[in-house]
Design a protein around this motif. Structure first.
Motif, PDB file in Angstrom:
ATOM      1  N   ALA A 364      47.747  46.003  40.448  1.00  0.00           N
ATOM      2  CA  ALA A 364      48.251  47.148  41.215  1.00  0.00           C
ATOM      3  C   ALA A 364      49.016  48.122  40.322  1.00  0.00           C
ATOM      4  O   ALA A 364      48.935  49.339  40.504  1.00  0.00           O
ATOM      5  CB  ALA A 364      49.155  46.651  42.345  1.00  0.00           C
ATOM      6  N   LEU A 394      39.772  44.654  42.184  1.00  0.00           N
ATOM      7  CA  LEU A 394      41.170  44.687  42.598  1.00  0.00           C
ATOM      8  C   LEU A 394      41.384  43.696  43.739  1.00  0.00           C
ATOM      9  O   LEU A 394      40.552  43.614  44.639  1.00  0.00           O
ATOM     10  CB  LEU A 394      41.566  46.095  43.076  1.00  0.00           C
ATOM     11  CG  LEU A 394      41.448  47.210  42.033  1.00  0.00           C
ATOM     12  CD1 LEU A 394      41.366  48.555  42.711  1.00  0.00           C
ATOM     13  CD2 LEU A 394      42.646  47.173  41.097  1.00  0.00           C
ATOM     14  N   SER A 398      46.579  44.928  45.910  1.00  0.00           N
ATOM     15  CA  SER A 398      46.600  46.178  45.158  1.00  0.00           C
ATOM     16  C   SER A 398      46.515  47.387  46.076  1.00  0.00           C
ATOM     17  O   SER A 398      46.825  48.507  45.673  1.00  0.00           O
ATOM     18  CB  SER A 398      45.437  46.219  44.157  1.00  0.00           C
ATOM     19  OG  SER A 398      45.504  45.137  43.254  1.00  0.00           O
TER      20      SER A 398
END
Length: 527
Positions: A364, A394, A398
Motif C-alpha cells: 500500500a 495488490l 492496499s
C-alpha cells in the motif's frame, strides 16, 4: 536513517524510559506536597477573611441600631442602651457616643475627657469610618479598631479579626495590616516588614522570603490587608517523605521499561539492519511461480516472489520480513529491489515471449507516490518490455484508503500495467467493494481452493468476478480434481504445486520453455 542516528534514537529512548518514571515521581511528590501546603494556607486565609467579614457585619448592625436610638445622649437611659448593646454583641468591646469627633460618653464611662478622634484611616462607600489605633479611649496602650457611623463608634479588639483556628498539622500565622497607616493591627506572630515592601513594590499576592511562604489578600473597603504565612520546611519534609515512598516504585518501573524498550529496539535494530544489509548485498533472491491457463495447460506468466535465505540455510518467511519492511519504512526500497531484479533476470525472456507476463507484488505504501511507476516506465523503455507484460498485484488492504491509492492505481492502469487483487476473499469487506475497484484480474485465495468440497463461497466469488468481467487466477491448485472443478466453473488460470513450486529465474525459464514446447507439440499433433 543512518546507523548513528538510530543509535542516538535508541540511546535517547532508553534514557527517557529510565528518567521519565523517576522524574514523574519527583514531580508528583513535590507537586502533591506543594498543593497540600498551598491549599492549607489559602483555606486559612479564606476562613480569616470570612471571620473579618462577620466581625465587621456585627459592627455595622450595631451602629445601625445605635443611630436609631431616641433617648437623650449620655442620659442614664442612653448609657444603659449602650451597655446592653455592647454586652449582647460578642465582638463589641465598647460603644462611644461622639459630639462631632469628641467622645462624649461610652458604654464604660458616663462622660469622657478624651481628645477628639483623628482623621479616619478609612471611609467606605456606606459612610462607615475606621480608625486603627494603639491607644484606647481609656488611656491604655492597646491595639484597637474603631468603626463609626454618624455619631457612634464601636471599639473592637483586633484579635477578634484573626481568631481563626488553623486546620493544619503545620504552624500557620496571621497578621492584619493597615495599608494607609502601614501598621500591623493584629498578628499571631511577628510579621517581617520586608514582605509588605516586596508585595507593594512588585504588586504580588504571594511572596517567598527567608524560608516562608506568604499570601496577601487585600480588603480595600477598609484599607486592610490579611497576611497569612507558614514555614516551607514542613512542605520540604512532606515531599521528601512522599518521594521516599514513590521512588522505589518508579525505579522498578524504570528498570522494567528500560529492559522492555531495550529488548524491543534491539530486535528492531537487528532485524532492520539485517534487512538493509541483505538488500545492499543482494542477498534476497526472486523465485517465480508459474501461472497456467486451465483450458490448455499452457504457461502464461509467473508471479515474482522474494526469498531470504538465512545463514543456517533456512528460509525466513516473507510474511515476517515484508511486515518488518513495512514497519521500519523500508518497503519502498524492497519493492524497488524486486522490480529491478525482475527486469535484470526476466527482461530478455519477456522480449522473446510477448504473450507472457510477470506479476510483481506491491504494498500500500508504494501507492502513495508515482516513484515506483516512474521506475517501471523507465525499465520497460530500457529493456524493451511491453507494459502489459508487467502485472501489479495488490492485497485487499492496499485499497483501504481509496482516496490516497486510487489516483496512483489509476495511473498504473492508464500506463498499461494490468492490476490484480491478490488473496481475494480474505479481506473484511471484499465482497462489498469489489465492484468499486479499478482492477483487471482477481486471484482467489488458496484457502477457498483447498476447501472446495466444504465451502460454498467460491462459486459466489466466481459469479461476481464473471459479472464484472474480471479474469480469475486460482491460487494453491494442488490436484487435478481442483483444476477440473475450477475450469468447469469458468476460472481461466491456475497457480500452485500441481504445476510447479516457485523456481529461481533460470529454473523457471527452463520449465516454461518445456511447457511451451510440449503445448506446441500437442497443437501440431491435434492439427
Amino acid at each position: 536513517m543512518t546507523n548513528r542516528q538510530l543509535q542516538s534514537l535508541v540511546t535517547a529512548v532508553l534514557i527517557l524510559a529510565v528518567l521519565f518514571p523517576v522524574a514523574l515521581s519527583i514531580w508528583f511528590a513535590k507537586n502533591n506536597a506543594s498543593r497540600t501546603f498551598n491549599q492549607e494556607l489559602e483555606t486559612y486565609t479564606a476562613r480569616t477573611q470570612a471571620r473579618i467579614g462577620m466581625v465587621i457585619d456585627q459592627a455595622r448592625e450595631t451602629l445601625q441600631v445605635l443611630n436609631e436610638l431616641q433617648s437623650e445622649p449620655c442620659s442614664p437611659e442612653h448609657l444603659m442602651s449602650l451597655r446592653r448593646l455592647s454586652y449582647t454583641h460578642r465582638y463589641i468591646q465598647e460603644i462611644i457616643w461622639l459630639d462631632g469627633l469628641t467622645p462624649g460618653c461610652s458604654s464604660l464611662e458616663s462622660s469622657s475627657s478624651q481628645p477628639p478622634l483623628p482623621k479616619p484611616d478609612a471611609i467606605n462607600a456606606g459612610g462607615y469610618r475606621a480608625w486603627y489605633t494603639s491607644r484606647s479611649d481609656l488611656g491604655m496602650n492597646f491595639q484597637m479598631v474603631a468603626i463609626g457611623l454618624k455619631r457612634y463608634v464601636v471599639i473592637i479588639d483586633p484579635l477578634s479579626f484573626i481568631d481563626t483556628i488553623p486546620f493544619s498539622s503545620n504552624p500557620l500565622h496571621l497578621a492584619l495590616f493597615g495599608t494607609l497607616s502601614n501598621r500591623v493591627i493584629a498578628s499571631t506572630s511577628t510579621l517581617n516588614p520586608k514582605v509588605l515592601e516586596i508585595a507593594q513594590r512588585e504588586h504580588l499576592s504571594k511572596v517567598t522570603l527567608d524560608g516562608n511562604r506568604y499570601e496577601l489578600q487585600p480588603m480595600p473597603q477598609f484599607n486592610l490587608m490579611v497576611v497569612s504565612w507558614a514555614s516551607l520546611a514542613p512542605q520540604e519534609k512532606a515531599w521528601r517523605d512522599q518521594l521516599a515512598m514513590w521512588m522505589p516504585v518508579s525505579i522498578f518501573i524504570s528498570l522494567l521499561a528500560a529492559a522492555f524498550i531495550s529488548s524491543l529496539l534491539t530486535r528492531m535494530q537487528t532485524s532492520r539492519y539485517r534487512l538493509a544489509n541483505a538488500l545492499k548485498h543482494r542477498a534476497l533472491t526472486l523465485h517465480y511461480q508459474p501461472v497456467v491457463e486451465l483450458q490448455s495447460g499452457r504457461v502464461v506468466g509467473a508471479e515474482a516472489l522474494v526469498r531470504w535465505q538465512q545463514s543456517d540455510g533456512t528460509q525466513l518467511s516473507p510474511e515476517v520480513f515484508i511486515a518488518l519492511a513495512e514497519q521500519t519504512g523500508m518497503i519502498n526500497e524492497l519493492s524497488r529491489y524486486v522490480v529491478d531484479n525482475v527486469f535484470a533476470e526476466m527482461a530478455e525472456w519477456l522480449r522473446e515471449h510477448p504473450t507472457q507476463h510477470i506479476a510483481i507484488n506491491l504494498a500500500a505504501q508504494d501507492l502513495t507516490s508515482t516513484v515506483l511507476l516512474d521506475r517501471l516506465n523507465e525499465l520497460c523503455d530500457e529493456y524493451g518490455v511491453a507494459h502489459h507484460q508487467i502485472a501489479i498485484e495488490l492485497t485487499e488492504r492496499s485499497f483501504a484508503q481509496p482516496e490516497i491509492t486510487g489516483p496512483i492505481l489509476a495511473r498504473y492502469r492508464q500506463a498499461g500495467y494490468p492490476v490484480c487483487i491478490d488473496d481475494f476473499g480474505t479481506g473484511y469487506s471484499s465482497l462489498s467493494y469489489l465492484q468499486e475497484l479499478d482492477v483487471d484480474i482477481l486471484k482467489i485465495d488458496k484457502s477457498f481452493i483447498a476447501a472446495l468440497d466444504r465451502k460454498r463461497v467460491t462459486p459466489h466469488i466466481i459469479d461476481m468476478a464473471r459479472s464484472l468481467e474480471l479474469e480469475m487466477v486460482a491460487e494453491g491448485v494442488e490436484d487435478a480434481d481442483q483444476e477440473a472443478w475450477l475450469h468447469q466453473h469458468g476460472v481461466q488460470y491456475g497457480q500452485g504445486w500441481l504445476y510447479s513450486k516457485a523456481l529461481p529465474g533460470p529454473a523457471f525459464i527452463a520449465w516454461a520453455e518445456r511447457n511451451l514446447g510440449q503445448n506446441e507439440d500437442e497443437s501440431l499433433l491435434e492439427s
